[in-house]
Design a protein around this motif. Structure first.
Motif, PDB file in Angstrom:
ATOM      1  N   GLN A   1      -2.349  -7.570 -12.420  1.00 32.59           N
ATOM      2  CA  GLN A   1      -1.041  -7.617 -11.772  1.00 32.59           C
ATOM      3  C   GLN A   1      -1.189  -7.698 -10.252  1.00 32.59           C
ATOM      4  N   LEU A   2      -2.167  -6.954  -9.707  1.00 28.03           N
ATOM      5  CA  LEU A   2      -2.424  -7.018  -8.267  1.00 28.03           C
ATOM      6  C   LEU A   2      -2.895  -8.412  -7.869  1.00 28.03           C
ATOM      7  N   CYS A   3      -3.749  -9.011  -8.669  1.00 25.61           N
ATOM      8  CA  CYS A   3      -4.251 -10.365  -8.393  1.00 25.61           C
ATOM      9  C   CYS A   3      -3.107 -11.374  -8.391  1.00 25.61           C
ATOM     10  N   VAL A   4      -2.214 -11.307  -9.391  1.00 31.15           N
ATOM     11  CA  VAL A   4      -1.082 -12.231  -9.465  1.00 31.15           C
ATOM     12  C   VAL A   4      -0.132 -11.999  -8.286  1.00 31.15           C
ATOM     13  N   ALA A   5       0.087 -10.739  -7.932  1.00 28.84           N
ATOM     14  CA  ALA A   5       0.971 -10.426  -6.805  1.00 28.84           C
ATOM     15  C   ALA A   5       0.439 -11.024  -5.513  1.00 28.84           C
ATOM     16  N   ARG A   6      -0.857 -10.903  -5.299  1.00 25.95           N
ATOM     17  CA  ARG A   6      -1.443 -11.455  -4.079  1.00 25.95           C
ATOM     18  C   ARG A   6      -1.338 -12.971  -4.053  1.00 25.95           C
ATOM     19  N   ALA A   7      -1.520 -13.604  -5.199  1.00 27.62           N
ATOM     20  CA  ALA A   7      -1.397 -15.063  -5.258  1.00 27.62           C
ATOM     21  C   ALA A   7       0.040 -15.486  -4.964  1.00 27.62           C
ATOM     22  N   ALA A   8       1.012 -14.776  -5.529  1.00 27.80           N
ATOM     23  CA  ALA A   8       2.423 -15.108  -5.279  1.00 27.80           C
ATOM     24  C   ALA A   8       2.784 -14.879  -3.815  1.00 27.80           C
ATOM     25  N   ARG A   9       2.228 -13.835  -3.229  1.00 25.27           N
ATOM     26  CA  ARG A   9       2.490 -13.572  -1.809  1.00 25.27           C
ATOM     27  C   ARG A   9       1.894 -14.663  -0.935  1.00 25.27           C
ATOM     28  N   ALA A  10       0.666 -15.066  -1.235  1.00 28.06           N
ATOM     29  CA  ALA A  10       0.024 -16.130  -0.458  1.00 28.06           C
ATOM     30  C   ALA A  10       0.791 -17.440  -0.582  1.00 28.06           C
ATOM     31  N   GLN A  11       1.289 -17.714  -1.797  1.00 20.76           N
ATOM     32  CA  GLN A  11       2.060 -18.942  -2.000  1.00 20.76           C
ATOM     33  C   GLN A  11       3.338 -18.914  -1.177  1.00 20.76           C
TER      34      GLN A  11
ATOM     35  N   TRP B   1       5.461  -7.922  -9.210  1.00 23.39           N
ATOM     36  CA  TRP B   1       4.118  -7.667  -9.731  1.00 23.39           C
ATOM     37  C   TRP B   1       3.463  -6.481  -9.017  1.00 23.39           C
ATOM     38  N   TYR B   2       3.690  -6.366  -7.697  1.00 20.89           N
ATOM     39  CA  TYR B   2       3.173  -5.199  -6.975  1.00 20.89           C
ATOM     40  C   TYR B   2       3.745  -3.907  -7.566  1.00 20.89           C
ATOM     41  N   ARG B   3       5.039  -3.908  -7.868  1.00 23.22           N
ATOM     42  CA  ARG B   3       5.658  -2.703  -8.444  1.00 23.22           C
ATOM     43  C   ARG B   3       5.030  -2.346  -9.782  1.00 23.22           C
ATOM     44  N   ARG B   4       4.806  -3.360 -10.606  1.00 21.14           N
ATOM     45  CA  ARG B   4       4.213  -3.088 -11.914  1.00 21.14           C
ATOM     46  C   ARG B   4       2.812  -2.502 -11.775  1.00 21.14           C
TER      47      ARG B   4
ATOM     48  N   GLY C   1      -0.547   3.164 -10.946  1.00 20.38           N
ATOM     49  CA  GLY C   1      -1.391   3.974 -10.075  1.00 20.38           C
ATOM     50  C   GLY C   1      -2.270   3.215  -9.118  1.00 20.38           C
ATOM     51  N   SER C   2      -2.048   1.925  -8.936  1.00 26.36           N
ATOM     52  CA  SER C   2      -2.880   1.148  -8.016  1.00 26.36           C
ATOM     53  C   SER C   2      -2.486   1.457  -6.571  1.00 26.36           C
ATOM     54  N   ILE C   3      -3.364   2.112  -5.844  1.00 26.83           N
ATOM     55  CA  ILE C   3      -3.092   2.460  -4.451  1.00 26.83           C
ATOM     56  C   ILE C   3      -2.976   1.205  -3.592  1.00 26.83           C
ATOM     57  N   GLU C   4      -3.848   0.221  -3.848  1.00 27.20           N
ATOM     58  CA  GLU C   4      -3.781  -1.030  -3.090  1.00 27.20           C
ATOM     59  C   GLU C   4      -2.437  -1.719  -3.291  1.00 27.20           C
ATOM     60  N   ALA C   5      -1.935  -1.698  -4.523  1.00 34.96           N
ATOM     61  CA  ALA C   5      -0.644  -2.320  -4.796  1.00 34.96           C
ATOM     62  C   ALA C   5       0.477  -1.604  -4.041  1.00 34.96           C
TER      63      ALA C   5
ATOM     64  N   ILE D   1       5.608  -5.796   2.320  1.00 36.59           N
ATOM     65  CA  ILE D   1       6.503  -6.943   2.164  1.00 36.59           C
ATOM     66  C   ILE D   1       7.871  -6.576   1.601  1.00 36.59           C
ATOM     67  N   SER D   2       8.008  -5.413   0.995  1.00 37.22           N
ATOM     68  CA  SER D   2       9.281  -5.056   0.374  1.00 37.22           C
ATOM     69  C   SER D   2      10.293  -4.592   1.421  1.00 37.22           C
ATOM     70  N   ARG D   3      11.520  -5.050   1.272  1.00 41.24           N
ATOM     71  CA  ARG D   3      12.609  -4.611   2.139  1.00 41.24           C
ATOM     72  C   ARG D   3      13.504  -3.573   1.469  1.00 41.24           C
ATOM     73  N   ASP D   4      13.150  -3.195   0.273  1.00 45.93           N
ATOM     74  CA  ASP D   4      13.961  -2.245  -0.486  1.00 45.93           C
ATOM     75  C   ASP D   4      13.627  -0.822  -0.037  1.00 45.93           C
ATOM     76  N   PRO D   5      14.595  -0.080   0.515  1.00 47.91           N
ATOM     77  CA  PRO D   5      14.302   1.295   0.957  1.00 47.91           C
ATOM     78  C   PRO D   5      13.870   2.200  -0.190  1.00 47.91           C
ATOM     79  N   ASP D   6      14.293   1.875  -1.422  1.00 50.03           N
ATOM     80  CA  ASP D   6      13.875   2.709  -2.554  1.00 50.03           C
ATOM     81  C   ASP D   6      12.369   2.642  -2.769  1.00 50.03           C
ATOM     82  N   ASP D   7      11.762   1.482  -2.454  1.00 54.19           N
ATOM     83  CA  ASP D   7      10.305   1.372  -2.570  1.00 54.19           C
ATOM     84  C   ASP D   7       9.618   2.315  -1.601  1.00 54.19           C
ATOM     85  N   ARG D   8      10.115   2.404  -0.391  1.00 52.46           N
ATOM     86  CA  ARG D   8       9.503   3.300   0.597  1.00 52.46           C
ATOM     87  C   ARG D   8       9.681   4.754   0.168  1.00 52.46           C
TER      88      ARG D   8
END
Length: 489
Positions: free
Chosen positions: A209-219, A234-237, A242-246, A253-260
């Protein structure tokens, strides 16, 4: 006559050089070798319709462009090899090969106009093309090193006798097999997201999921889009597993205050100093329970003690609010010494103005403004431009330098100006008061009537809270009156 061994080494040298530098063959090689759809197209879509005459004609038309490029490439390489093999002098032939390789490399560094899908148009050179495929820097360097080593070996072999090295070389089939395996490995690497990461992501593996998220972000970044909703999801998933890097990259990149609100405390609990500072700011802005604030502050102190500049700045602001001036100055100084721009700006302003808890210290302010005048500070750590008014800090540094130089040289106007700065500051102690009187007296001794009058006000009237010394003050007033200073009279 030259043996076929010379021709063979020359042909391989030219093939490697032209393949990796001339835009058309290289682009065709990359696309056909790494994009399955393009590879299927070039190899012939006719097989999907049947291997009859019409189907073969369809495949020929679809692969025509690739065949044309391949024909041009073959013709150029064949002509060069035929000409080079006629050069009998090994040093001369080696020099010509090196010159050809250099010319081909220069050609590869020139921009090539590319028309992409859906009307996309842009310029590419060879490094730009590799960057477009997101080749890791280390992988590109290793690959380039291997190609250069092979070219060097071939350059040596084309000058040796066939019997000296032909018997030691692997067979053509072995070389072909290695090349095909390398192409297959490269194709798998280029399409790792589709072939490896995506299935793993759908199977709920966090690394996929982290790999796919990074690819989507780069795109999204390549397309110039600020928002990347696919990457965020994908980062959320991955973060929920428990992925700290994610978590870290999601908050970038997230603008959602709930994520923070959800992920900052998790990262802070794992000791991430940047997340700790951001979490503390978030709690103070949106409100938090007593327990949350106490825990966040303990984390903040720990992060600052570990040398994180952002945490030191956040802690310094908290100490200012508590009016713990000495501790606040120490934390600001710590962050400034670590190169934090925000801390340097804050300290410079406070030392220049004499803000509460900060006695005026123009020498210190000047040193900070000179550091802020460095144009390199306008570039972020990732090479991006950030808002930093270098010209403004250069001007402030010049103004302070002129004032301090004037005071140092005994200029009465500069001495009066500095004394008034200290008087107008919000922080003045006994040392500051003594310096004000010393500066005014130095200016007064030079006959500056405004300084003489100011001394009278301070000492006779006790102006600005100065202790009265009427006899001393009257002496200065009398000197000002002797110059017919109207306010004194």
């Amino acid at each position: 006559m030259h043996s076929p061994s010379h021709l063979r080494a020359i042909r391989w040298f030219l093939w490697l050089t032209l393949l990796h530098t001339v835009p058309a063959p290289f682009f065709l090689f990359v696309v056909a070798g790494t994009v399955p759809a393009a590879g299927l197209l070039v190899s012939g879509v006719a097989g999907l319709f049947g291997l009859d005459r019409e189907g073969l004609m369809m495949g020929l038309v679809l692969g025509g462009q690739g065949l044309a490029y391949a024909g041009i490439f073959f013709l150029v390489a064949w002509v060069l090899a035929a000409l080079l093999v006629r050069i009998r002098s090994v040093p001369l032939r080696s020099g010509v090969l090196v010159v050809l390789a250099g010319a081909a490399l220069m050609l590869a560094l020139q921009p090539v106009f590319v028309i992409g899908g859906h009307g996309g148009e842009h310029w590419h050179d060879l490094p730009g093309l590799l960057e477009g495929f997101h080749i890791p820097l280390l992988a590109g360097q290793v690959y380039a090193g291997v190609v250069i080593a092979l070219l060097g070996l071939l350059l040596v072999l084309q000058g040796l006798d066939e019997r000296a090295w032909m018997a030691r070389l692997p067979s053509s089939w072995t070389v072909l097999g290695i090349a095909l395996l390398a192409m297959l490995a490269g194709s798998l690497w280029m399409h790792r997201v589709m072939l490896v990461c995506a299935p793993a992501a759908n199977a709920e593996f966090a690394w996929g999921q982290l790999c796919v998220a990074r690819a989507a972000r780069a795109q999204a970044e390549d397309a110039g889009r600020v928002a990347a909703p696919d990457a965020v999801e994908w980062y959320r998933r991955a973060a929920r597993q428990g992925s700290i890097e994610a978590m870290r990259e999601l908050l970038e990149i997230s603008r959602d205050p709930d994520d923070r609100r959800e992920w900052l405390p998790v990262l802070a609990a794992h000791g991430d100093p940047g997340a700790i500072a951001d979490y503390w700011v978030l709690l103070n802005r949106t409100g938090g329970t007593t327990e949350e604030l106490a825990q966040a502050r303990a984390w903040l102190v720990d992060a600052a003690d570990r040398g994180h500049a952002g945490a030191a700045v956040a802690l310094a602001r908290d100490l200012l609010a508590r009016e713990e001036w000495d501790a606040a100055r120490e934390r600001f100084d710590q962050a400034a010494d670590l190169g934090d721009i925000e801390a340097m700006r804050e300290l410079a302003w406070r030392y220049q103005q004499g803000a509460p808890g900060f006695p005026i210290d123009l020498e210190r302010a000047l040193a900070l403004y000179e550091r802020l005048s460095d144009p390199a500070l306008a570039e972020g750590p990732d090479g991006t431009h950030r808002r930093h008014n270098v010209a403004g800090y250069v001007e402030r540094a010049a103004t302070l330098r002129k004032l301090l130089d004037g005071v140092q040289s005994g200029d009465a106007e500069a001495q009066l100006q500095l004394a008034r700065r200290i008087l107008d500051s919000n922080h003045r102690d006994e040392a500051g008061e003594a310096r004000v009187l010393a500066l005014l007296e130095q200016a007064g001794e030079q006959g500056l009537v405004e300084a003489q009058h100011q001394l009278g006000e301070l000492l006779v009237l006790g102006y600005r809270g100065f202790p009265k010394d009427i006899a001393r003050g009257r002496k200065w007033w009398n000197r000002a009156a002797a110059q017919e200073h109207v306010p004194t009279l």
